[in-house]
Write a protein that holds these residues in place. Structure first.
Motif, PDB file in Angstrom:
ATOM      1  N   ALA A   1       0.821  -1.211   0.000  1.00  0.00           N
ATOM      2  CA  ALA A   1       0.000   0.000   0.000  1.00  0.00           C
ATOM      3  C   ALA A   1       0.855   1.262   0.000  1.00  0.00           C
ATOM      4  N   GLU A   2       2.026   1.192   0.637  1.00  0.00           N
ATOM      5  CA  GLU A   2       2.910   2.360   0.723  1.00  0.00           C
ATOM      6  C   GLU A   2       4.080   2.281  -0.256  1.00  0.00           C
ATOM      7  N   ASN A   3       4.053   1.278  -1.129  1.00  0.00           N
ATOM      8  CA  ASN A   3       5.135   1.093  -2.106  1.00  0.00           C
ATOM      9  C   ASN A   3       6.505   0.989  -1.435  1.00  0.00           C
ATOM     10  N   ILE A   4       6.553   0.201  -0.364  1.00  0.00           N
ATOM     11  CA  ILE A   4       7.815  -0.126   0.288  1.00  0.00           C
ATOM     12  C   ILE A   4       8.221  -1.522  -0.191  1.00  0.00           C
ATOM     13  N   PHE A   5       9.438  -1.646  -0.691  1.00  0.00           N
ATOM     14  CA  PHE A   5       9.893  -2.885  -1.308  1.00  0.00           C
ATOM     15  C   PHE A   5      10.981  -3.553  -0.470  1.00  0.00           C
ATOM     16  N   HIS A   6      11.152  -4.852  -0.660  1.00  0.00           N
ATOM     17  CA  HIS A   6      12.306  -5.551  -0.108  1.00  0.00           C
ATOM     18  C   HIS A   6      13.466  -5.444  -1.085  1.00  0.00           C
ATOM     19  N   ALA A   7      14.660  -5.454  -0.558  1.00  0.00           N
ATOM     20  CA  ALA A   7      15.860  -5.503  -1.392  1.00  0.00           C
ATOM     21  C   ALA A   7      16.856  -6.453  -0.760  1.00  0.00           C
ATOM     22  N   VAL A   8      17.552  -7.196  -1.603  1.00  0.00           N
ATOM     23  CA  VAL A   8      18.607  -8.113  -1.176  1.00  0.00           C
ATOM     24  C   VAL A   8      19.941  -7.406  -1.383  1.00  0.00           C
ATOM     25  N   VAL A   9      20.699  -7.212  -0.316  1.00  0.00           N
ATOM     26  CA  VAL A   9      21.999  -6.556  -0.431  1.00  0.00           C
ATOM     27  C   VAL A   9      23.018  -7.570  -0.940  1.00  0.00           C
ATOM     28  N   GLU A  10      23.541  -7.317  -2.123  1.00  0.00           N
ATOM     29  CA  GLU A  10      24.571  -8.174  -2.712  1.00  0.00           C
ATOM     30  C   GLU A  10      25.969  -7.677  -2.374  1.00  0.00           C
ATOM     31  N   VAL A  11      26.141  -6.357  -2.414  1.00  0.00           N
ATOM     32  CA  VAL A  11      27.466  -5.759  -2.200  1.00  0.00           C
ATOM     33  C   VAL A  11      27.355  -4.630  -1.181  1.00  0.00           C
ATOM     34  N   PRO A  12      27.965  -4.770   0.010  1.00  0.00           N
ATOM     35  CA  PRO A  12      27.960  -3.668   0.971  1.00  0.00           C
ATOM     36  C   PRO A  12      28.776  -2.475   0.447  1.00  0.00           C
TER      37      PRO A  12
ATOM     38  N   GLY B   1      35.416   1.357  -4.368  1.00  0.00           N
ATOM     39  CA  GLY B   1      34.466   0.264  -4.459  1.00  0.00           C
ATOM     40  C   GLY B   1      33.081   0.782  -4.855  1.00  0.00           C
ATOM     41  N   TYR B   2      32.065   0.115  -4.349  1.00  0.00           N
ATOM     42  CA  TYR B   2      30.683   0.546  -4.571  1.00  0.00           C
ATOM     43  C   TYR B   2      30.371   1.696  -3.624  1.00  0.00           C
ATOM     44  N   ILE B   3      29.701   2.720  -4.107  1.00  0.00           N
ATOM     45  CA  ILE B   3      29.480   3.916  -3.287  1.00  0.00           C
ATOM     46  C   ILE B   3      28.096   3.933  -2.632  1.00  0.00           C
ATOM     47  N   TRP B   4      27.396   2.829  -2.703  1.00  0.00           N
ATOM     48  CA  TRP B   4      26.116   2.618  -2.020  1.00  0.00           C
ATOM     49  C   TRP B   4      26.067   1.142  -1.645  1.00  0.00           C
ATOM     50  N   ASN B   5      25.108   0.761  -0.816  1.00  0.00           N
ATOM     51  CA  ASN B   5      24.789  -0.659  -0.685  1.00  0.00           C
ATOM     52  C   ASN B   5      24.078  -1.056  -1.975  1.00  0.00           C
ATOM     53  N   TYR B   6      24.626  -2.035  -2.651  1.00  0.00           N
ATOM     54  CA  TYR B   6      24.125  -2.399  -3.978  1.00  0.00           C
ATOM     55  C   TYR B   6      23.432  -3.748  -3.900  1.00  0.00           C
ATOM     56  N   GLY B   7      22.303  -3.870  -4.596  1.00  0.00           N
ATOM     57  CA  GLY B   7      21.585  -5.136  -4.530  1.00  0.00           C
ATOM     58  C   GLY B   7      20.485  -5.214  -5.563  1.00  0.00           C
TER      59      GLY B   7
END
Length: 313
Positions: A66-77, A115-121
């Motif tokens: 309802a609030e458009n909140i999604f799950h995300a899987v962190v692959e790369v910290p 490296g990665y400049i965000w948590n990437y997933g």
């Protein structure tokens, strides 16, 4: 054998073709197999009942629809270099490190980025269909779940499941394929209430969007490849556009998991999408994991990973 608690809980779902229904709350842990920093290293996922699951297919897309909140899987910290990813072609889709020319792949430090400049997933239960030409980009999908860049302050753990608010998206064209990069923020971030659209990122984290564009433009140059290209002249699209894009890729995934689209080399084995023809038993899933190499001591990361790459635009 080790297991790390991700600390995330989510609503379990079953799919009746295109209809997804939420059920009980549960948490996810990860189980490592093989030796870290080697070709045989894998990270498998388990639910609170100890049942092995696929992070691609079994973790629900929505934390709060309802609030458009999604799950995300962190692959790369954030700040790390190992290109870990959901192994879409392996049974149960564990995390594994990408391989290039027989060697583990590490993203170069293209100055000034470490490296990665965000948590990437990735967002589960999404799929960028390689047979669908996007009307905006003019290119087909890259055959992967849709990618996310979490701009929150916390450095997440590999395999962590986070709940994210969508802020916008960048349309990367990667070797002729559409590869959306969705900008999100972890809902547990203390500043998350201040971020509701892409312009909030530009206002409150000045330089971050420009750095993100620069990172994606140049990150393959150290590998001898040209700079990446972008749709929309590299402009970030807003929250509503990004949410629609995610929901479109969710529809493509529904067709994939119900065998209404060709899976090709993708492995759609799952343990929780009950009406999917790819659903397997808990015993079969356990056999997949137990056939993997036993967890062992990690290999050292090559010293070359800490080198910097410089070049002029």
């Amino acid at each position: 054998m080790t297991a790390r608690q991700s600390g995330a809980s989510y609503s379990w779902i079953s799919a009746a073709h295109s209809v997804l229904k939420a059920a009980a709350e549960m948490s996810v842990t990860v189980e490592e197999r093989g030796r870290p920093n080697t070709l045989d290293y894998r990270v498998y996922f388990k639910n609170s009942e100890g049942k092995y699951i696929s992070p691609f297919h079994d973790i629900p897309i929505y934390a709060n629809e309802a609030e458009n909140i999604f799950h995300a899987v962190v692959e790369v910290p954030r700040w790390t270099n190992a290109k870990m990813e959901i192994a879409t072609k392996d049974p149960l889709n564990p995390l594994k490190q990408d391989i290039k020319k027989g060697n583990l792949r590490y993203v170069a430090n293209v100055f000034p980025h470490k490296g990665y400049i965000w948590n990437y997933g990735a967002i589960p239960q999404t799929w960028e269909d390689p047979n669908h030409k996007d009307s905006d980009t003019g290119c087909c999908g890259d055959n992967d779940p849709i990618d996310i860049c979490d701009i929150g302050n916390k450095v997440c753990s590999q395999g962590e499941i986070i709940k994210v608010k969508v802020l916008g998206t960048l349309a990367l064209i990667d070797e002729g394929e559409t590869d959306w990069k969705v900008i999100v923020i972890n809902t547990e971030d203390p500043e998350s209430a201040d971020f509701n659209d892409i312009e909030d990122v530009r206002r409150l984290k000045p330089g971050y969007l420009e750095a993100t564009f620069d990172w994606f433009k140049r990150y393959k140059v150290p590998d001898g490849k040209p700079e990446n290209q972008f749709a929309f002249n590299g402009e970030f699209k807003d929250r509503d556009f990004a949410i629609k894009t995610i929901k479109d890729t969710h529809e493509f995934w529904k067709a994939l998991i119900s065998k209404n689209s060709s899976a090709g080399e993708l492995n759609c084995t799952n343990t929780g999408v009950s009406d999917s023809p790819f659903c397997c038993s808990a015993g079969d899933a356990e056999a997949v994991v137990k056939s993997a190499c036993a967890f062992g001591a990690e290999d050292p990361i090559p010293t070359s990973v800490d080198q910097w790459f410089y070049y002029e635009n």
